[in-house]
Write an enzyme that holds these catalytic residues in place. Structure first.
Site, short mmCIF file in Angstrom:
data_model
loop_
_atom_site.label_atom_id
_atom_site.label_comp_id
_atom_site.label_asym_id
_atom_site.label_seq_id
_atom_site.Cartn_x
_atom_site.Cartn_y
_atom_site.Cartn_z
CB SER A 138 0.02 -8.19 -1.28
OG SER A 138 -0.81 -9.06 -0.52
CD GLU B 110 -10.15 4.00 1.07
OE1 GLU B 110 -10.03 5.22 0.90
OE2 GLU B 110 -9.42 3.16 0.51
CE LYS C 128 -4.25 -1.79 0.39
NZ LYS C 128 -4.23 -2.94 1.26
C1 LIG Z 1 -5.12 -4.08 1.09
C2 LIG Z 1 -4.40 -5.34 0.87
C3 LIG Z 1 -4.73 -6.20 -0.19
C4 LIG Z 1 -5.89 -5.98 -1.10
O1 LIG Z 1 -5.86 -4.80 -1.85
P1 LIG Z 1 -5.49 -4.79 -3.39
O2 LIG Z 1 -5.75 -3.38 -3.80
O3 LIG Z 1 -6.35 -5.78 -4.08
O4 LIG Z 1 -4.06 -5.15 -3.50
C5 LIG Z 1 -3.95 -7.31 -0.38
N1 LIG Z 1 -2.91 -7.61 0.44
C6 LIG Z 1 -2.59 -6.82 1.47
C7 LIG Z 1 -1.43 -7.22 2.33
C8 LIG Z 1 -3.30 -5.66 1.72
O5 LIG Z 1 -2.95 -4.89 2.75
#
Ligand SMILES: *Cc1c(COP(=O)(O)O)cnc(C)c1O
Length: 400
Positions: free
Chosen positions: A384, A117, A95
């Site tokens: 992610s 948000e 993020k």
């Molecule tokens: C917010 C989040 C997601 C989902 O958001 P995307 O916009 O689809 O990437 C996925 N993995 C993590 C670790 C997150 O914090």
């Protein structure tokens, strides 16, 4: 996929084919246009790019490694698996890539206040972090239910100087938090920039957030070419709004040999109200600024959603994903809570990496696929985020 390259999306109005666009109250049309114009100027400005690169490197810790998951690969007995380690970034998820880009834009536009948000709280933490670093006032809207299940992130935001507003309307999760953030923005638009956290919402957000996240795929492409001297065969990422997946996929989109799979939240199974897999039973509709696939009933009421992972628990998906699915460029599937939990534990035990529950959905899909693929097959999973925020929830679930 030359057909994809030929079709320039989004168009000037933010349409990805029949998806996307700008469905907002009149009062937001002007600020969105301003944002679009400023973003276009920033893209042409080498100084903006230099600042963005500087903070990604020096503050966030980029580039992140592309790590060969040797024991996971051996255990599954098929494809060679690499992890793109976004979990190692400052604040623990991808993020922050987008937040750095947007706060630099806010600065260019002379704004002094940031709103956001957040679902899992990762975007709220990333936003509070860049706001602190650049000296902006910061307010984060978060569903009251999410505040409870992600308490650690609420404390982090407060420590970083942000005001966290628990939103008690409706299902008390991400959708309601976005409504409140948009209400705030309408009222305070002169001083305030809204840092949207995913590749969703009114144009230019889906385009802009995807571009701020493409650094993931740009790095991964270079790294796999260095390590393996060739492109990967398969990319796998979880899909909430869709930003981490697009960030990894986008730089490979014209490489026909590279297959891509987006993994949505299957929750307790594909029954109304029990999941957040928009491509399983969703339909075309407009929600919170854009037109895309939504989970809605016959009269257009947004359905309840469920996922073990707050970051994937949203009734709509980013418009570019809906388009890529129509183009048959990306395949979409889902992982259930149960399989995500198993994948979470498997990665922890085999690789010494505790993943975010969101990312565990992508791992779950690779656990299914890898054994059926040849040993010469190269797979990249977008890891992610890290799982620190999820440990108490998982411990409770598994009676640890
Ligand atoms: C917010 C989040 C997601 C989902 O958001 P995307 O916009 O689809 O990437 C996925 N993995 C993590 C670790 C997150 O914090």
């Amino acid at each position: 996929m030359s057909s994809i390259a030929a079709k320039k999306v989004p168009d000037a109005f933010g349409h990805f084919g029949r998806y996307g666009g700008r469905y907002v109250p009149e009062t937001l049309m002007h600020p969105l246009q301003q944002l679009e114009d400023e973003y276009a100027r920033a893209q042409q400005d080498p100084e903006f790019q230099r600042d963005y690169d500087y903070y990604l490197k020096e503050f966030c810790g980029r580039p992140t490694p592309l790590y060969f998951a040797e024991r996971l690969t051996r255990e599954l007995g098929g494809a060679k698996i690499y992890l793109k380690r976004e979990d190692l970034l400052h604040t623990g998820a991808h993020k922050i890539n987008n937040c750095v880009g947007q706060i630099l834009l806010a600065k260019r536009m002379g704004k002094t206040r940031i709103i956001a948000e957040t679902g899992a709280g990762q975007h709220g933490v990333a936003t509070a972090t860049v706001a602190a670093m650049f000296g902006f006032e910061c307010v984060v809207y978060m569903g009251a239910v999410d505040c409870e299940r992600q308490e650690l992130n609420v404390f982090r935001m407060k420590m970083l100087g942000a005001e966290v507003v628990p939103v008690k309307a409706g299902q008390q999760t991400l959708k309601e938090a976005i409504n409140e953030a948009m209400r705030d923005w309408v009222t305070n638009v002169r001083t305030t920039h809204y840092i949207l956290g995913t590749a969703y919402g009114a144009h230019p957000y889906p385009l802009m957030v995807r571009n701020f996240q493409r650094v993931i795929g740009d790095e991964a492409r270079q790294q796999i070419l260095e390590k393996e001297k060739r492109l990967p065969d398969l990319l796998v990422a979880c899909v909430g709004g869709g930003s981490n997946a697009l960030g990894l996929f986008y730089p490979f989109i014209e490489d026909e040999s590279v297959r891509m799979v987006g993994v949505e939240a299957g929750g307790k199974g594909i029954r109304a109200g029990k999941h957040a897999a928009r491509f399983q039973g969703g339909s075309l509709g407009v929600l919170q600024g854009t037109r895309s696939y939504l989970l809605q009933d016959k009269s257009g009421q947004i359905q309840l959603t469920h996922s073990i992972s707050a970051g994937l628990d949203y009734a709509a998906v980013g418009p570019e994903h809906a388009w890529l699915r129509d183009q048959k460029r990306v395949d979409y599937t889902y992982a259930t809570d149960k399989h995500a939990l198993e994948a979470f534990m498997k990665l922890a035990r085999l690789e010494g990496i505790i993943p975010a529950l969101e990312s565990a959905h992508a791992i779950a899909e690779v656990i299914v696929r890898a054994p059926k693929l040849g040993k010469d097959c190269l797979v990249i999973i977008n890891l992610s985020g890290r799982g620190d925020k999820d440990v108490s929830q998982v411990a409770t679930k598994l009676n640890l």
